[in-house]
Scaffold this active site. Structure first.
Site, PDB file in Angstrom:
ATOM      1  N   HIS A 154     -35.325 -52.961  -2.974  1.00 47.99           N
ATOM      2  CA  HIS A 154     -35.723 -52.287  -4.211  1.00 47.99           C
ATOM      3  C   HIS A 154     -34.557 -51.456  -4.745  1.00 47.99           C
ATOM      4  O   HIS A 154     -33.983 -50.649  -4.027  1.00 47.99           O
ATOM      5  CB  HIS A 154     -36.925 -51.358  -3.958  1.00 47.99           C
ATOM      6  CG  HIS A 154     -38.240 -52.079  -3.937  1.00 47.99           C
ATOM      7  ND1 HIS A 154     -39.426 -51.439  -4.160  1.00 47.99           N
ATOM      8  CD2 HIS A 154     -38.537 -53.379  -3.727  1.00 47.99           C
ATOM      9  CE1 HIS A 154     -40.417 -52.313  -4.104  1.00 47.99           C
ATOM     10  NE2 HIS A 154     -39.899 -53.500  -3.839  1.00 47.99           N
TER      11      HIS A 154
ATOM     12  N   TYR B  93     -44.651 -43.662  -8.531  1.00 50.21           N
ATOM     13  CA  TYR B  93     -45.163 -42.355  -8.098  1.00 50.21           C
ATOM     14  C   TYR B  93     -45.768 -41.674  -9.330  1.00 50.21           C
ATOM     15  O   TYR B  93     -45.092 -41.538 -10.345  1.00 50.21           O
ATOM     16  CB  TYR B  93     -44.024 -41.476  -7.571  1.00 50.21           C
ATOM     17  CG  TYR B  93     -43.390 -41.935  -6.288  1.00 50.21           C
ATOM     18  CD1 TYR B  93     -42.393 -42.911  -6.271  1.00 50.21           C
ATOM     19  CD2 TYR B  93     -43.773 -41.371  -5.068  1.00 50.21           C
ATOM     20  CE1 TYR B  93     -41.812 -43.324  -5.077  1.00 50.21           C
ATOM     21  CE2 TYR B  93     -43.181 -41.766  -3.873  1.00 50.21           C
ATOM     22  CZ  TYR B  93     -42.210 -42.748  -3.890  1.00 50.21           C
ATOM     23  OH  TYR B  93     -41.634 -43.152  -2.706  1.00 50.21           O
TER      24      TYR B  93
ATOM     25  N   PRO C 226     -45.336 -37.574   3.568  1.00 47.30           N
ATOM     26  CA  PRO C 226     -44.824 -38.940   3.338  1.00 47.30           C
ATOM     27  C   PRO C 226     -44.271 -39.194   1.931  1.00 47.30           C
ATOM     28  O   PRO C 226     -43.675 -40.219   1.687  1.00 47.30           O
ATOM     29  CB  PRO C 226     -46.040 -39.830   3.611  1.00 47.30           C
ATOM     30  CG  PRO C 226     -47.220 -38.946   3.555  1.00 47.30           C
ATOM     31  CD  PRO C 226     -46.767 -37.573   3.874  1.00 47.30           C
TER      32      PRO C 226
ATOM     33  N   LYS D 177     -39.647 -40.363   4.224  1.00 43.79           N
ATOM     34  CA  LYS D 177     -38.565 -39.938   5.115  1.00 43.79           C
ATOM     35  C   LYS D 177     -38.925 -39.995   6.598  1.00 43.79           C
ATOM     36  O   LYS D 177     -38.025 -40.017   7.446  1.00 43.79           O
ATOM     37  CB  LYS D 177     -38.166 -38.489   4.769  1.00 43.79           C
ATOM     38  CG  LYS D 177     -37.471 -38.376   3.428  1.00 43.79           C
ATOM     39  CD  LYS D 177     -36.091 -38.997   3.460  1.00 43.79           C
ATOM     40  CE  LYS D 177     -35.606 -39.382   2.071  1.00 43.79           C
ATOM     41  NZ  LYS D 177     -35.230 -40.786   1.999  1.00 43.79           N
TER      42      LYS D 177
ATOM     43  N   TYR E 120     -33.320 -39.827  -1.993  1.00 40.76           N
ATOM     44  CA  TYR E 120     -34.330 -40.870  -1.756  1.00 40.76           C
ATOM     45  C   TYR E 120     -33.727 -42.025  -0.945  1.00 40.76           C
ATOM     46  O   TYR E 120     -34.362 -42.524  -0.015  1.00 40.76           O
ATOM     47  CB  TYR E 120     -34.861 -41.401  -3.097  1.00 40.76           C
ATOM     48  CG  TYR E 120     -36.100 -42.270  -2.946  1.00 40.76           C
ATOM     49  CD1 TYR E 120     -36.002 -43.651  -2.778  1.00 40.76           C
ATOM     50  CD2 TYR E 120     -37.382 -41.706  -2.949  1.00 40.76           C
ATOM     51  CE1 TYR E 120     -37.122 -44.443  -2.623  1.00 40.76           C
ATOM     52  CE2 TYR E 120     -38.519 -42.501  -2.797  1.00 40.76           C
ATOM     53  CZ  TYR E 120     -38.382 -43.871  -2.634  1.00 40.76           C
ATOM     54  OH  TYR E 120     -39.502 -44.655  -2.478  1.00 40.76           O
TER      55      TYR E 120
END
Ligand code: FAS
Ligand code: PHB
Length: 388
Positions: free
Chosen positions: A72, A200, A292, A296, A383
């Site tokens: 991704h 998200y 979550p 990580k 990220y």
């Protein structure tokens, strides 16, 4: 019995460490409380940082990951009815790989049994001893017999509730904790994902996450009350709430279907300092927990293992520098991931106690974030995972 390294726990930390130690020819054993089926039945993480993929490559267990994992290059943020892409590739030159923790665990277990390595499953009452001296040992019960394993080092890979951290005298342990006032209700369903990347969503009704395990299997989440029980949430109730929290055009594309897994996970931030006590090291969830949101948890477990495996390799060549600096080096990365996970959780979830002003602060920060290359770069760097 005697070995060099006694590992407690056959989750991702313990199995990955075992695979890497095997490559170095360092003798070890893994003691696991549950059965392999139970370990594989736990549904957890879904996103791997490149450094985690690199370690799995090094361990020689990444063939299926490269065949079936989904690279991704970015993800979307939704807020205020809007949707913006964070372009990881453009901002950092890196990507993440979507590949479930269950699959990582499966691959590590398969490699371990193919190599004929020793894993004691259903080990009862596993206890670390003597790690403040030079000859630590571990005891456990199996098939009604008590066993003792003499070793050079013990590595606690036994998760948040395991015996390793619990065996350390409280007076030499520093812990830091934040418990969030909500949980995540997650489902697995065999339907095509609503989008080819993750989404998200920050919504007045609460957070939602569109993730996946493959191009035919979704992992979707909604923020829920800590008082909720899984049985309070029918599939119909989940799908209705999940779609309410997405922008209308996105919600219209959601393909629903029966869930075959549904669970509620609490959210906490937790760190133990230090991560070494004499001849015992802590790795992964045994030492730290992150909410979550930032994906990580599993990746931090992998970086702990990457640091420790290198340190143990050095030790057996006569150099103790690595093990003497393990805790400091691991914690430096842990705390940065804790900060990012706390920040992302604070930005995306509904916190009733912060009221309308708190919502306005979240919207203002998100509005700024998606218009600032610098702000998106900071988010993207964290990220995809910081170096270690
Ligand atoms: P684990 O907890 O995975 O493994 C510890 C092992 O030790 C277990 O197999 C346990 O049975 C064993 N053990 C415990 N006590 C023992 C004893 N007394 N004797 C012997 N063995 C013992 N991370 C993400 O990145 N994204 C997510 O979406 C995500 N979702 C999660 C959802 C839930 C409900 C939980 C709990 C965690 C989630 N995580 C997520 C974090 C998770 O993936 C962990 O970071 C990861 O499992 C850490 O791996 P380990 O350190 O190996 O710990
Ligand atoms: C998941 O797929 O389980 C997942 C993905 C990204 C997250 C958290 C969980 O941030």
């Amino acid at each position: 019995m005697k070995t060099q390294i006694a590992i407690i726990g056959a989750g991702p930390s313990g199995l990955l460490l075992g695979a890497l130690l095997h490559k170095l020819g360092i003798e070890h054993i893994i003691l696991e409380r549950q059965t392999p089926e139970y370990v594989l039945g736990r549904i957890r993480a879904g996103v791997l940082e490149q450094t985690t993929v690199d370690l799995l490559d090094e361990a020689g267990v990444s063939q299926r990951l490269h065949r079936e994992g989904l690279p991704h290059d970015g993800y979307d943020l939704c807020f205020d009815g809007r949707r913006h892409r964070i372009d990881l590739q453009a901002l950092t030159g890196k990507q993440v790989t979507v590949y479930g923790q269950t699959e990582v665990t499966h691959d590590l277990m398969d490699a371990r049994s193919a190599a004929g390595l020793n894993t004691i499953y259903s080990a009862v009452n596993v206890k670390p001893h003597g790690f403040d001296g030079n000859q630590p040992w571990v005891t456990y019960e199996h098939n009604g017999q008590t066993h003792t394993i003499q070793c050079d080092f013990i590595v606690g890979c036994d998760g948040y509730h395991g015996p390793s951290r619990a065996s350390i005298p409280q007076e030499i342990l520093n812990t830091y904790e934040k418990v969030y006032p909500f949980g995540w209700l997650g489902i697995l369903a065999d339907v095509p994902p609503v989008h080819h990347e993750l989404i998200y969503a920050n919504h007045d009704r609460g957070f939602a996450l569109c993730s996946m395990r493959s191009e035919t299997r979704v992992r979707y989440y909604v923020q829920c009350s800590l008082d909720d029980k899984v049985e309070d949430w029918s599939d119909e109730a989940f799908w209705a709430e999940f779609k309410r929290r997405l922008p209308e055009d996105t919600a219209a594309k959601v393909i629903t279907g029966p869930s075959f897994e549904k669970s509620i996970a609490p959210l906490r931030s937790f760190v133990t300092e230090p991560m070494r006590f004499g001849r015992m090291f802590l790795c992964g969830d045994a030492a730290h927990i992150v909410p979550p949101t930032g994906a990580k948890g599993l990746n931090l477990a992998a970086s702990d293992v990457g640091i420790l495996y290198g340190a143990l390799a050095e030790y057996y060549k006569g150099n103790s520098h690595g093990i003497d600096h393990y805790s400091q080096r691991a914690l430096a990365r842990v705390w940065k991931a804790e900060r990012f996970s706390w920040w992302f959780t604070s930005l995306m979830h509904r916190f009733p106690e912060t009221g309308d002003f708190g919502r306005k602060m979240q919207t203002a920060e998100l509005d700024y974030l998606v218009q600032s290359e610098a702000a998106m770069k900071v988010m993207a760097e964290n990220y995809v995972g910081l170096p270690f």
